[in-house]
Design a protein around this motif. Structure first.
Motif, PDB file in Angstrom:
ATOM      1  N   ARG A 146       0.978  -1.116  -0.104  1.00  0.00           N
ATOM      2  CA  ARG A 146       0.178  -0.035   0.099  1.00  0.00           C
ATOM      3  C   ARG A 146       0.902   1.223  -0.057  1.00  0.00           C
ATOM      4  O   ARG A 146       1.971   1.142   0.184  1.00  0.00           O
ATOM      5  CB  ARG A 146      -0.853   0.049   1.182  1.00  0.00           C
ATOM      6  N   PHE A 147       0.305   2.377  -0.308  1.00  0.00           N
ATOM      7  CA  PHE A 147       0.868   3.631  -0.014  1.00  0.00           C
ATOM      8  C   PHE A 147       1.160   4.151   1.448  1.00  0.00           C
ATOM      9  O   PHE A 147       0.370   3.589   1.992  1.00  0.00           O
ATOM     10  CB  PHE A 147       0.077   4.774  -0.787  1.00  0.00           C
ATOM     11  N   LEU A 148       2.212   4.712   1.653  1.00  0.00           N
ATOM     12  CA  LEU A 148       2.364   5.094   3.188  1.00  0.00           C
ATOM     13  C   LEU A 148       1.774   6.515   3.403  1.00  0.00           C
ATOM     14  O   LEU A 148       1.936   7.331   2.619  1.00  0.00           O
ATOM     15  CB  LEU A 148       3.905   4.926   3.115  1.00  0.00           C
ATOM     16  N   LYS A 149       1.144   6.597   4.610  1.00  0.00           N
ATOM     17  CA  LYS A 149       0.736   7.862   5.171  1.00  0.00           C
ATOM     18  C   LYS A 149       1.625   8.445   5.791  1.00  0.00           C
ATOM     19  O   LYS A 149       2.770   8.103   6.312  1.00  0.00           O
ATOM     20  CB  LYS A 149      -0.526   7.553   6.180  1.00  0.00           C
ATOM     21  N   PRO A 150       1.733   9.973   5.832  1.00  0.00           N
ATOM     22  CA  PRO A 150       2.672  10.686   6.632  1.00  0.00           C
ATOM     23  C   PRO A 150       2.777  10.278   7.952  1.00  0.00           C
ATOM     24  O   PRO A 150       4.111  10.098   8.627  1.00  0.00           O
ATOM     25  CB  PRO A 150       2.047  11.955   6.558  1.00  0.00           C
ATOM     26  N   GLU A 151       1.988   9.718   8.670  1.00  0.00           N
ATOM     27  CA  GLU A 151       2.217   9.418  10.197  1.00  0.00           C
ATOM     28  C   GLU A 151       2.876   8.103  10.259  1.00  0.00           C
ATOM     29  O   GLU A 151       3.810   7.739  11.116  1.00  0.00           O
ATOM     30  CB  GLU A 151       0.985   9.346  10.914  1.00  0.00           C
ATOM     31  N   GLU A 152       2.668   7.426   8.977  1.00  0.00           N
ATOM     32  CA  GLU A 152       3.772   6.052   8.957  1.00  0.00           C
ATOM     33  C   GLU A 152       5.086   6.450   8.613  1.00  0.00           C
ATOM     34  O   GLU A 152       5.940   5.495   9.138  1.00  0.00           O
ATOM     35  CB  GLU A 152       2.936   5.102   7.866  1.00  0.00           C
ATOM     36  N   LEU A 153       5.050   7.122   7.543  1.00  0.00           N
ATOM     37  CA  LEU A 153       6.435   7.537   7.371  1.00  0.00           C
ATOM     38  C   LEU A 153       7.238   8.188   8.570  1.00  0.00           C
ATOM     39  O   LEU A 153       8.495   7.912   8.707  1.00  0.00           O
ATOM     40  CB  LEU A 153       6.343   8.725   6.306  1.00  0.00           C
ATOM     41  N   PHE A 154       6.618   8.915   9.325  1.00  0.00           N
ATOM     42  CA  PHE A 154       7.191   9.518  10.675  1.00  0.00           C
ATOM     43  C   PHE A 154       7.750   8.356  11.590  1.00  0.00           C
ATOM     44  O   PHE A 154       8.774   8.501  12.158  1.00  0.00           O
ATOM     45  CB  PHE A 154       6.141  10.598  11.259  1.00  0.00           C
ATOM     46  N   GLU A 155       6.862   7.428  11.601  1.00  0.00           N
ATOM     47  CA  GLU A 155       7.139   6.199  12.476  1.00  0.00           C
ATOM     48  C   GLU A 155       8.386   5.198  11.838  1.00  0.00           C
ATOM     49  O   GLU A 155       9.135   5.171  12.625  1.00  0.00           O
ATOM     50  CB  GLU A 155       5.862   5.279  12.658  1.00  0.00           C
TER      51      GLU A 155
END
Length: 417
Positions: A284-293
């Protein structure tokens, strides 16, 4: 010399004649006595020459630096030569002992001559065996099929020796014998078919440098997977890794397919080429909060910052609506995971970084999307290579979940169907 031998073997007959013994009885008794005397004299000559030759060869072997003379002693060359001296004495004595037996004299003479030919061949064979053992001690010859060459030479010599025996036993001319061989050549070729094929194969294997002693080869047809320990005219012996021995016909090396691992062992690394199957629905595409983690993962932290900066500039310049992740450019968990594995491999100490290193995606299959590792282990030893490969994939299996990915698993109902 002839006169001395006549005096040794003729006196019993003369003695019996002087006693007016019947001539027929005197002849047979003298023959029996002379044969017994010949046996003891021949044995005495053999024992004396054997003692001298063996001791002399041992002394020479101890005083010289070369190992060849030591191997001559090991292969009993002196013992065979010691047999030759009394045998020549017997050959010279036969005409004198059988002088009153014209029928038996040529028969015994031919038998002794036949044994002399065989003994000469045994002496030559022992010398060649010593030469073979000596050459195997020299590094540049240790991996060569020396046994094959010696066997070919010995076959030629045995052919000439047997030919000489036939010529002597049946009073044939060489021309007549050749004609006979020509008539039965088809049978000879049929009998020696494997030997002829092995001879041709040995030459091709040696000239083309296909296999050497010590090479690791794999030949599924014969269940061979191990090191070549012997190459001779008819067979190639392979010691498998389970300590069993597989015998392969030499001709099969040029008629069938096999794998020689010598190139790999002589290279700078051993290839690791293995994949895992990623479940497509977990990508899936990564959300900003996932990238931050995910920035907490050190190997991809700087990459995420740089990559996300480029993506944001691209989307901003084109007024991309990011209310939906599918619009514009985005990072995926699968792509980021591939980057992570690439960075992990580049930092792994057991790999050769000067050779090709890839973490790539292959053609999707019904069982998932293959993620393949293509790299080279710097340690080529079997046990260490297996450890390095297992260690890498242990880490891959454990790290998949951090990126929200799943490894494909076949369920029981799919197996039943």
């Amino acid at each position: 010399m002839h006169k001395v031998m006549e005096n040794i073997f003729g006196w019993s007959f003369k003695l019996l004649k002087s006693w007016h013994v019947n001539e027929t009885f005197a002849s047979y008794f003298s023959l029996f006595f002379d044969l017994v005397l010949l046996y003891f004299l021949a044995y005495g000559i053999y024992f004396g020459f054997r003692f001298i030759l063996v001791r002399l060869m041992i002394i020479v072997a101890r005083r010289t630096k070369t190992r060849f003379d030591d191997l001559l002693v090991t292969n009993k060359t002196a013992k065979y030569i010691a047999y030759l001296i009394p045998l020549l004495f017997v050959y010279k004595s036969v005409p004198i002992i059988f002088r009153n037996f014209d029928y038996w004299e040529p028969i015994f003479g031919k038998l002794v001559k036949m044994y002399i030919v065989l003994l000469v061949l045994w002496i030559i064979r022992s010398i060649f065996n010593a030469l073979r053992d000596y050459l195997k001690l020299i590094p540049r010859y240790s991996d060569k099929p020396i046994d094959s060459y010696i066997q070919v030479i010995m076959i030629v010599l045995w052919t000439f020796g047997i030919t000489a025996i036939f010529l002597s036993l049946f009073n044939l001319s060489f021309k007549t014998l050749l004609g006979t061989f020509g008539a039965i050549s088809a049978i000879v070729i049929l009998i020696f078919r494997d030997t002829i094929l092995g001879f041709v194969a040995s030459i091709q294997v040696s000239v083309n440098d296909m296999v050497r002693i010590g090479d690791w080869i794999t030949m599924d047809k014969f269940g061979a997977d191990g090191d070549v320990i012997e190459i001779n005219l008819a067979t190639v012996k392979v010691r498998n890794f389970d300590n069993t021995t597989t015998t392969i016909p030499t001709y099969s090396l040029i008629s069938d397919s096999f794998r020689n691992w010598r190139g790999m062992l002589g290279s700078d690394g051993r290839r690791i080429k293995r994949h895992i199957l990623i479940k497509p629905s977990s990508i899936r595409f990564l959300k900003p909060e996932e990238l931050f983690e995910l920035k907490k993962i050190q190997l991809v932290s700087s990459y995420i910052d740089q990559r996300q900066s480029d993506i944001n500039k691209y989307n901003a310049n084109r007024n991309i609506d990011k209310s939906l992740l599918i619009n514009g450019r985005n990072m995926t968990n699968f792509g980021l995971f591939r980057k992570y594995i690439t960075q992990y491999l580049q930092n792994y100490p057991g790999l050769n970084k000067d050779m090709l290193l890839l973490c790539r995606q292959l053609q999707p299959t019904p069982h998932g999307i293959p993620l393949e590792i293509y790299t080279f282990s710097s340690d080529k030893r079997f046990e260490n290579y297996e450890y390095i490969m297992a260690d890498i994939f242990d880490h891959i299996f454990a790290s998949v979940g951090y990126f929200g990915l799943e490894i494909y698993e076949m369920h029981a109902d799919a197996i039943d169907n």
